[in-house]
Design a protein around this motif. Structure first.
Motif, PDB file in Angstrom:
ATOM      1  N   ARG A 179      55.083 -45.759  71.230  1.00 18.11           N
ATOM      2  CA  ARG A 179      53.738 -46.282  71.437  1.00 18.11           C
ATOM      3  C   ARG A 179      53.912 -47.670  72.061  1.00 18.11           C
ATOM      4  NH1 ARG A 179      53.636 -41.788  70.516  1.00 18.11           N
ATOM      5  NH2 ARG A 179      52.440 -40.605  68.969  1.00 18.11           N
ATOM      6  N   PRO A 180      54.239 -47.723  73.363  1.00 19.03           N
ATOM      7  CA  PRO A 180      54.635 -48.993  73.988  1.00 19.03           C
ATOM      8  C   PRO A 180      53.508 -50.009  74.121  1.00 19.03           C
ATOM      9  CG  PRO A 180      54.446 -47.252  75.628  1.00 19.03           C
ATOM     10  CD  PRO A 180      54.303 -46.591  74.300  1.00 19.03           C
ATOM     11  N   ALA A 181      52.275 -49.537  74.194  1.00 20.29           N
ATOM     12  CA  ALA A 181      51.134 -50.445  74.352  1.00 20.29           C
ATOM     13  C   ALA A 181      49.902 -49.733  73.814  1.00 20.29           C
ATOM     14  CB  ALA A 181      50.953 -50.826  75.824  1.00 20.29           C
ATOM     15  N   PRO A 182      48.827 -50.484  73.504  1.00 18.25           N
ATOM     16  CA  PRO A 182      47.611 -49.848  73.003  1.00 18.25           C
ATOM     17  C   PRO A 182      47.107 -48.764  73.966  1.00 18.25           C
ATOM     18  CG  PRO A 182      47.492 -52.223  72.701  1.00 18.25           C
ATOM     19  CD  PRO A 182      48.720 -51.967  73.503  1.00 18.25           C
ATOM     20  N   GLY A 183      46.817 -47.595  73.423  1.00 14.92           N
ATOM     21  CA  GLY A 183      46.298 -46.508  74.227  1.00 14.92           C
ATOM     22  C   GLY A 183      47.356 -45.634  74.871  1.00 14.92           C
ATOM     23  N   TRP A 184      48.609 -46.041  74.802  1.00 20.26           N
ATOM     24  CA  TRP A 184      49.688 -45.270  75.426  1.00 20.26           C
ATOM     25  C   TRP A 184      50.503 -44.531  74.362  1.00 20.26           C
ATOM     26  CZ3 TRP A 184      50.699 -44.361  80.497  1.00 20.26           C
ATOM     27  CH2 TRP A 184      50.059 -45.172  81.439  1.00 20.26           C
ATOM     28  N   SER A 185      50.886 -43.313  74.671  1.00 16.84           N
ATOM     29  CA  SER A 185      51.795 -42.580  73.797  1.00 16.84           C
ATOM     30  C   SER A 185      52.766 -41.765  74.654  1.00 16.84           C
ATOM     31  CB  SER A 185      51.033 -41.659  72.846  1.00 16.84           C
ATOM     32  OG  SER A 185      50.356 -40.646  73.565  1.00 16.84           O
ATOM     33  N   ILE A 186      54.022 -41.758  74.235  1.00 16.77           N
ATOM     34  CA  ILE A 186      55.068 -41.011  74.925  1.00 16.77           C
ATOM     35  C   ILE A 186      55.864 -40.255  73.872  1.00 16.77           C
ATOM     36  CG2 ILE A 186      57.094 -41.117  76.433  1.00 16.77           C
ATOM     37  CD1 ILE A 186      56.056 -43.807  77.455  1.00 16.77           C
ATOM     38  N   ASP A 187      55.948 -38.947  74.027  1.00 14.67           N
ATOM     39  CA  ASP A 187      56.712 -38.116  73.101  1.00 14.67           C
ATOM     40  C   ASP A 187      57.685 -37.262  73.907  1.00 14.67           C
ATOM     41  OD1 ASP A 187      55.336 -38.559  70.381  1.00 14.67           O
ATOM     42  OD2 ASP A 187      53.648 -38.107  71.711  1.00 14.67           O
ATOM     43  N   ALA A 188      58.935 -37.270  73.478  1.00 11.04           N
ATOM     44  CA  ALA A 188      59.962 -36.528  74.201  1.00 11.04           C
ATOM     45  C   ALA A 188      60.930 -35.900  73.220  1.00 11.04           C
ATOM     46  CB  ALA A 188      60.707 -37.440  75.173  1.00 11.04           C
TER      47      ALA A 188
ATOM     48  N   VAL B  23      53.225 -37.608  78.233  1.00  7.45           N
ATOM     49  CA  VAL B  23      52.683 -38.966  78.355  1.00  7.45           C
ATOM     50  C   VAL B  23      51.161 -38.877  78.281  1.00  7.45           C
ATOM     51  CG1 VAL B  23      52.537 -41.040  79.772  1.00  7.45           C
ATOM     52  CG2 VAL B  23      54.636 -39.663  79.784  1.00  7.45           C
ATOM     53  N   ARG B  24      50.565 -39.768  77.496  1.00  6.46           N
ATOM     54  CA  ARG B  24      49.110 -39.751  77.313  1.00  6.46           C
ATOM     55  C   ARG B  24      48.573 -41.179  77.335  1.00  6.46           C
ATOM     56  NH1 ARG B  24      45.325 -36.218  74.994  1.00  6.46           N
ATOM     57  NH2 ARG B  24      43.601 -37.217  73.902  1.00  6.46           N
ATOM     58  N   ARG B  25      47.422 -41.348  77.987  1.00  7.86           N
ATOM     59  CA  ARG B  25      46.761 -42.659  78.060  1.00  7.86           C
ATOM     60  C   ARG B  25      45.308 -42.492  77.666  1.00  7.86           C
ATOM     61  NH1 ARG B  25      45.073 -47.442  77.635  1.00  7.86           N
ATOM     62  NH2 ARG B  25      44.921 -48.856  79.421  1.00  7.86           N
ATOM     63  N   GLU B  26      44.856 -43.318  76.711  1.00  6.30           N
ATOM     64  CA  GLU B  26      43.467 -43.336  76.270  1.00  6.30           C
ATOM     65  C   GLU B  26      42.885 -44.718  76.521  1.00  6.30           C
ATOM     66  OE1 GLU B  26      42.480 -42.294  72.308  1.00  6.30           O
ATOM     67  OE2 GLU B  26      42.557 -40.134  72.667  1.00  6.30           O
ATOM     68  N   ALA B  27      41.619 -44.745  77.004  1.00  9.84           N
ATOM     69  CA  ALA B  27      40.977 -46.040  77.271  1.00  9.84           C
ATOM     70  C   ALA B  27      39.473 -45.906  77.136  1.00  9.84           C
ATOM     71  CB  ALA B  27      41.342 -46.526  78.668  1.00  9.84           C
ATOM     72  N   GLU B  28      38.835 -46.938  76.595  1.00 15.11           N
ATOM     73  CA  GLU B  28      37.381 -46.991  76.533  1.00 15.11           C
ATOM     74  C   GLU B  28      36.835 -47.330  77.905  1.00 15.11           C
ATOM     75  OE1 GLU B  28      35.916 -49.517  73.502  1.00 15.11           O
ATOM     76  OE2 GLU B  28      37.005 -48.522  71.867  1.00 15.11           O
TER      77      GLU B  28
ATOM     78  N   ALA C 156      63.090 -46.073  62.840  1.00 15.05           N
ATOM     79  CA  ALA C 156      62.015 -46.694  63.615  1.00 15.05           C
ATOM     80  C   ALA C 156      62.500 -48.049  64.101  1.00 15.05           C
ATOM     81  CB  ALA C 156      60.754 -46.849  62.770  1.00 15.05           C
ATOM     82  N   LEU C 157      62.201 -48.355  65.368  1.00 12.55           N
ATOM     83  CA  LEU C 157      62.634 -49.602  65.995  1.00 12.55           C
ATOM     84  C   LEU C 157      61.435 -50.304  66.618  1.00 12.55           C
ATOM     85  CD1 LEU C 157      65.741 -48.120  67.865  1.00 12.55           C
ATOM     86  CD2 LEU C 157      65.739 -49.253  65.624  1.00 12.55           C
ATOM     87  N   MET C 158      61.643 -51.530  67.036  1.00 13.96           N
ATOM     88  CA  MET C 158      60.627 -52.292  67.765  1.00 13.96           C
ATOM     89  C   MET C 158      59.307 -52.337  66.997  1.00 13.96           C
ATOM     90  SD  MET C 158      61.439 -50.813  71.586  1.00 13.96           S
ATOM     91  CE  MET C 158      60.109 -51.761  72.320  1.00 13.96           C
ATOM     92  N   ASP C 159      59.417 -52.761  65.748  1.00 18.04           N
ATOM     93  CA  ASP C 159      58.241 -52.869  64.893  1.00 18.04           C
ATOM     94  C   ASP C 159      57.519 -51.530  64.784  1.00 18.04           C
ATOM     95  OD1 ASP C 159      56.596 -54.246  63.145  1.00 18.04           O
ATOM     96  OD2 ASP C 159      55.201 -54.871  64.733  1.00 18.04           O
ATOM     97  N   ARG C 160      58.316 -50.455  64.687  1.00 19.44           N
ATOM     98  CA  ARG C 160      57.844 -49.082  64.524  1.00 19.44           C
ATOM     99  C   ARG C 160      57.073 -48.551  65.728  1.00 19.44           C
ATOM    100  NH1 ARG C 160      56.045 -48.639  58.131  1.00 19.44           N
ATOM    101  NH2 ARG C 160      58.050 -49.371  57.264  1.00 19.44           N
ATOM    102  N   LYS C 161      57.228 -49.207  66.862  1.00 22.28           N
ATOM    103  CA  LYS C 161      56.630 -48.669  68.081  1.00 22.28           C
ATOM    104  C   LYS C 161      57.490 -47.558  68.673  1.00 22.28           C
ATOM    105  CE  LYS C 161      54.201 -52.921  69.346  1.00 22.28           C
ATOM    106  NZ  LYS C 161      54.059 -53.986  70.378  1.00 22.28           N
ATOM    107  N   LEU C 162      58.725 -47.466  68.229  1.00 20.91           N
ATOM    108  CA  LEU C 162      59.637 -46.439  68.717  1.00 20.91           C
ATOM    109  C   LEU C 162      60.271 -45.737  67.524  1.00 20.91           C
ATOM    110  CD1 LEU C 162      61.209 -45.104  71.063  1.00 20.91           C
ATOM    111  CD2 LEU C 162      62.932 -46.906  70.795  1.00 20.91           C
TER     112      LEU C 162
END
Length: 357
Positions: A242-251, A287-292, A188-194
């Motif tokens: 998980r680059p930013a809140p609400g974003w997820s990228i899986d490859a 790629v997935r984006r979630e937002a209120e 895990a890298l980047m404070d476990r965001k990757l």
């Protein structure tokens, strides 16, 4: 218990044969498995595993043959519908002309017993080493097996000139043995965001069980055979971000190479061929984006694209029975709402690029 029927109709033969086999089969599997881990140091762990397996197959084979040239057969089988298909029992109850010359059928096997049993020990040795709080390397080597089996197709083939079925059915294919090597890194890298996983593998097969189109008694059938020696090697990469809140990228991406090292079996030589349904390259990204969006509602939008490389469908590696590589795009949208967002609406489009494959 397993009850299955295999029926083939050969309209283009002069005698318009119908073959049918029914197998009433039971399988009994007993297995015991244990695994032990031992810490060699604070960061280094070794493991050992052992599996004992006993498998027994027993059954009864009923194989019959009829001809559409016989008026009794045509009357008994018509009309044929999806609710009343041609079954072995249906053919068995149909009268036919007996003998050799002019025969329009035969009850080749009726409730003939068959069976076999296999006992095997499998094992696993492995180790893993922590490189820090967020990464580790690992390596494993293991041996396993797949029990032998009986293939229904040869039971329906009649040996030319004998009017008798192929006795090869009652000799099951040998157990498949696999010696598997795996090694990789997880981190895990980047404070476990990757998160990244990389795995390499090499699978060494003995008597691998594969489906082959064979000529048996002058007829063509698909049957399970043993290939003496083959191997599969490859590399897999998995990425989760998980680059930013609400974003997820899986490859993920994979590369695989297969080869039959010794393919001499029953007068056919597949040596040097690649295995079936084994694309060299596979890959996907989602790629997935979630937002209120207010009032306690959450909107999600996403999409994914996957790629699967070219592959053969036969051990002969016939280009006429080969699928080209292709990509498929999927799109999704969703809305959660209500108390604790317990209600959900979803919409999706599968194969949005309208790819035929």
């Amino acid at each position: 218990n397993m009850l299955g029927n295999t029926t083939s109709v050969q309209y283009f033969r002069p005698d318009q044969r119908i073959f049918s086999t029914s197998l009433d089969q039971s399988n009994k599997v007993q297995s015991a498995y244990g695994e032990l881990e031992h810490d060699l140091s604070r960061d280094w762990t070794a493991l050992v595993g052992l599996r004992l397996t006993s498998e027994e197959t027993e059954g009864k084979n009923t194989s019959v043959r009829r001809s559409l040239l016989d008026a009794n057969t045509r009357a008994a089988l018509g009309p044929i519908t999806g609710q009343d298909p041609i079954s072995t029992a249906r053919l068995l109850a149909t009268p036919f002309v007996q003998g050799f010359a002019g025969a329009t059928g035969s009850d080749t096997y009726v409730g003939s017993p068959y069976g076999a049993s296999w006992d095997q020990a499998g094992w696993k040795l492995g180790t893993k080493l922590k490189l820090g709080k967020d990464s580790m390397v690992f390596a494993n080597v293991s041996e396993g097996f797949k029990a032998g089996s009986f293939s229904a197709a040869p039971a329906t083939s009649i040996v030319a000139g004998t009017n008798r079925p192929n006795p090869g059915f009652f000799t099951p294919v040998n157990p498949e043995k696999l010696l598997a090597y795996e090694a990789g890194w997880k981190g895990a890298l980047m404070d476990r965001k990757l998160r990244l996983n990389v795995t390499g593998y090499y699978y060494d097969y003995r008597d691998q069980q594969l489906l082959s189109v064979r000529s048996i008694g002058g007829e063509v059938y698909a049957a399970v055979i043993n290939v003496p020696k083959s191997h599969v090697s490859g590399l897999e990469l998995e990425v989760s971000a998980r680059p930013a809140p609400g974003w997820s990228i899986d490859a993920n991406a994979g590369w695989m190479s297969t080869k039959i090292d010794d393919g001499k079996t029953d007068g056919t030589n597949y040596t040097g061929k690649v295995l079936t349904n084994a694309p060299r390259v596979t890959a996907s990204i989602a790629v997935r984006r979630e937002a209120e969006i207010g009032n306690g509602m959450v909107l999600s939008l996403g999409g994914d694209i996957s790629y699967r490389g070219a592959r053969f469908f036969t051990l002969e590696n016939d280009n006429l029975q080969r699928a080209d590589g292709y990509s498929v795009v999927n799109i999704q949208a969703g809305l959660r709402f209500g108390p604790q967002q317990k209600y959900r609406l979803q919409a999706w489009v599968k194969n949005a690029n309208d790819k035929i494959y």
